[in-house]
Structure formats: structure tokens, C-alpha cells
Design a protein around this motif. Structure first.
Motif, PDB file in Angstrom:
ATOM      1  N   TYR A  18       0.839  -1.200   0.000  1.00  0.00           N
ATOM      2  CA  TYR A  18       0.000   0.000   0.000  1.00  0.00           C
ATOM      3  C   TYR A  18       0.875   1.252   0.000  1.00  0.00           C
ATOM      4  O   TYR A  18       0.606   2.218  -0.710  1.00  0.00           O
ATOM      5  CB  TYR A  18      -0.947  -0.001   1.199  1.00  0.00           C
ATOM      6  N   ARG A  19       1.913   1.216   0.778  1.00  0.00           N
ATOM      7  CA  ARG A  19       2.800   2.377   0.899  1.00  0.00           C
ATOM      8  C   ARG A  19       3.669   2.566  -0.347  1.00  0.00           C
ATOM      9  O   ARG A  19       3.816   3.678  -0.848  1.00  0.00           O
ATOM     10  CB  ARG A  19       3.694   2.214   2.134  1.00  0.00           C
ATOM     11  N   ASP A  20       4.240   1.460  -0.870  1.00  0.00           N
ATOM     12  CA  ASP A  20       5.286   1.571  -1.890  1.00  0.00           C
ATOM     13  C   ASP A  20       4.869   1.135  -3.285  1.00  0.00           C
ATOM     14  O   ASP A  20       5.598   1.392  -4.239  1.00  0.00           O
ATOM     15  CB  ASP A  20       6.504   0.744  -1.470  1.00  0.00           C
ATOM     16  N   GLY A  21       3.745   0.445  -3.427  1.00  0.00           N
ATOM     17  CA  GLY A  21       3.338  -0.064  -4.730  1.00  0.00           C
ATOM     18  C   GLY A  21       3.747  -1.520  -4.911  1.00  0.00           C
ATOM     19  O   GLY A  21       4.488  -2.076  -4.099  1.00  0.00           O
ATOM     20  N   PHE A  22       3.271  -2.110  -5.974  1.00  0.00           N
ATOM     21  CA  PHE A  22       3.497  -3.542  -6.213  1.00  0.00           C
ATOM     22  C   PHE A  22       4.793  -3.808  -6.963  1.00  0.00           C
ATOM     23  O   PHE A  22       5.628  -4.580  -6.515  1.00  0.00           O
ATOM     24  CB  PHE A  22       2.298  -4.147  -6.948  1.00  0.00           C
ATOM     25  N   HIS A  23       4.963  -3.172  -8.108  1.00  0.00           N
ATOM     26  CA  HIS A  23       6.178  -3.408  -8.901  1.00  0.00           C
ATOM     27  C   HIS A  23       7.416  -2.862  -8.197  1.00  0.00           C
ATOM     28  O   HIS A  23       8.494  -3.434  -8.313  1.00  0.00           O
ATOM     29  CB  HIS A  23       6.050  -2.805 -10.301  1.00  0.00           C
ATOM     30  N   ARG A  99      -3.017   6.633   1.207  1.00  0.00           N
ATOM     31  CA  ARG A  99      -2.232   6.606  -0.026  1.00  0.00           C
ATOM     32  C   ARG A  99      -3.108   6.295  -1.237  1.00  0.00           C
ATOM     33  O   ARG A  99      -2.634   5.755  -2.223  1.00  0.00           O
ATOM     34  CB  ARG A  99      -1.129   5.550   0.057  1.00  0.00           C
ATOM     35  N   GLY A 100      -4.392   6.586  -1.149  1.00  0.00           N
ATOM     36  CA  GLY A 100      -5.275   6.295  -2.268  1.00  0.00           C
ATOM     37  C   GLY A 100      -5.830   4.885  -2.182  1.00  0.00           C
ATOM     38  O   GLY A 100      -5.771   4.231  -1.145  1.00  0.00           O
ATOM     39  N   CYS A 101      -6.373   4.430  -3.282  1.00  0.00           N
ATOM     40  CA  CYS A 101      -7.018   3.117  -3.334  1.00  0.00           C
ATOM     41  C   CYS A 101      -6.046   2.058  -3.831  1.00  0.00           C
ATOM     42  O   CYS A 101      -5.500   2.165  -4.934  1.00  0.00           O
ATOM     43  CB  CYS A 101      -8.232   3.185  -4.268  1.00  0.00           C
TER      44      CYS A 101
END
Length: 192
Positions: A18-23, A99-101
Motif C-alpha cells: 500500500y505504501r510503496d506499490g506492487f512493482h 495513499r489512495g485506493c
């Protein structure tokens, strides 16, 4: 009851993704941030994508449960609950770790509609629409499906606006539009 290593991994990975993204989040980062070894991770999940799917399922359950409980606390009536969605969103937007959705992000990072991560994200939105439609039906909307779609679009737009910071109070702007849509869907009168 103590959570299993698998549950602990999913919960901690949710925070990191959630904080840093998936990729942007590699397995080495997950090992460092969660304190769970790669061996243990791969014992429970064959791939990072399997872990992401488990994270999305947990986030879906947590978010929808929180939202439904919160709007029920804010209003006893189905019509009021449809409007209370936007008050609940305002509370979420004010959280320091907002951090958005996660589902919008996941669909953006995995844009192919047939990809399991994209499909899981779309399923979250479908389930929200189903919840909104049930409330719209209970409120007496003339076309509950249309109202649910309209409110979901307002909700999603408010989330994007809050995340990007281009509106000073997106939840209240969306709430105002939702009140007008609800009044129209109920055939007149005050809503919310």
C-alpha cells in the motif's frame, strides 16, 4: 489466537504494498520489512503475484467491512447510509497513512483486464457496487443499479482527487453531488 505466519506475512505485505506499490516492492524489501524469510514466503506463496492476490483479498475484506460498519454507525436509514459513504471517505482521507485506493493502484500496475490481479481489483469494485445497489434498493430508488453506478463513480473520483490533492475537500464535493443524485433517484425530497 495468534495469527499464522501466512496471515502475518499477508498483513505486513499489505502495509508495504500500500505504501510503496506492487512493482516497486521486491521480495528483498518484503523480507526486510516483514521480518519473514524468503523461504517462508515461498513456502506459502509460489510467486509474488500470489502474495499480491492474498493481500488484495485481505484489503477487500478489511475495507468493505470497515465501510459498511462505519456508514451503519453514521446513519440508520439506507438513504442516509448512501450519503454517509462520503463522510466515511472523508475520515479515511484524513488518516496520515492515506495513499489512495490499493485496487486502483493494482489495476494501474497490472492493466490487462484478464490478469488475475486486475480481475481481483475489478471484483472489489463490483462488490462495492453490489453493496451500494442493495442500499439503493432498500432506500426506494427508482433505478437502484443506476444510482449504485453513479455513486461508485463519485466515490472513485473522490478517492483519486484526495490522493492527488487537487481538491480541498473531495469527500464533501462528492457528497453534495450524491445528495442530488439520491434526491433524483427517490423522485424528489431531501436526501441524507
Amino acid at each position: 489466537m495468534r495469527p499464522s505466519k501466512r496471515d502475518e506475512l499477508v498483513r505486513k505485505a499489505l502495509t508495504v504494498f500500500y505504501r510503496d506499490g506492487f512493482h516497486a516492492t521486491g521480495m528483498d524489501t518484503l523480507v526486510l520489512e516483514t521480518g519473514i524469510s524468503k523461504t517462508t514466503m515461498f513456502k506459502h506463496f509460489r510467486t509474488k503475484e500470489e502474495l499480491i492476490l492474498a493481500v488484495l483479498r485481505l484489503r477487500d475484506e478489511n475495507f468493505r467491512n470497515w465501510l459498511m460498519r462505519r456508514i451503519a454507525d453514521l446513519s440508520p436509514s439506507p438513504a442516509g447510509q448512501l450519503i454517509a459513504v462520503f463522510d466515511a471517505l472523508g475520515e479515511w482521507f484524513a488518516e496520515p497513512d492515506f495513499r489512495g485506493c490499493m485496487f486502483i493502484k493494482a489495476a494501474g500496475e497490472y492493466p490487462e483486464a484478464g490478469h488475475p490481479i486486475h480481475a481481483q481489483s475489478a471484483e472489489h469494485k463490483r462488490l462495492l457496487k453490489k453493496d451500494l445497489e442493495a442500499m439503493a434498493r432498500a432506500a426506494g430508488a427508482t433505478d437502484p443499479g443506476l444510482l449504485a453506478r453513479q455513486l461508485l463513480i463519485l466515490k472513485e473520483g473522490a478517492i483519486v482527487a484526495a490522493h492527488m490533492g487537487f481538491d480541498p475537500d473531495p469527500s464533501q464535493a462528492a457528497k453534495s453531488a450524491a445528495q442530488a443524485l439520491l434526491a433524483q433517484a427517490l423522485g424528489a425530497g431531501a436526501a441524507g
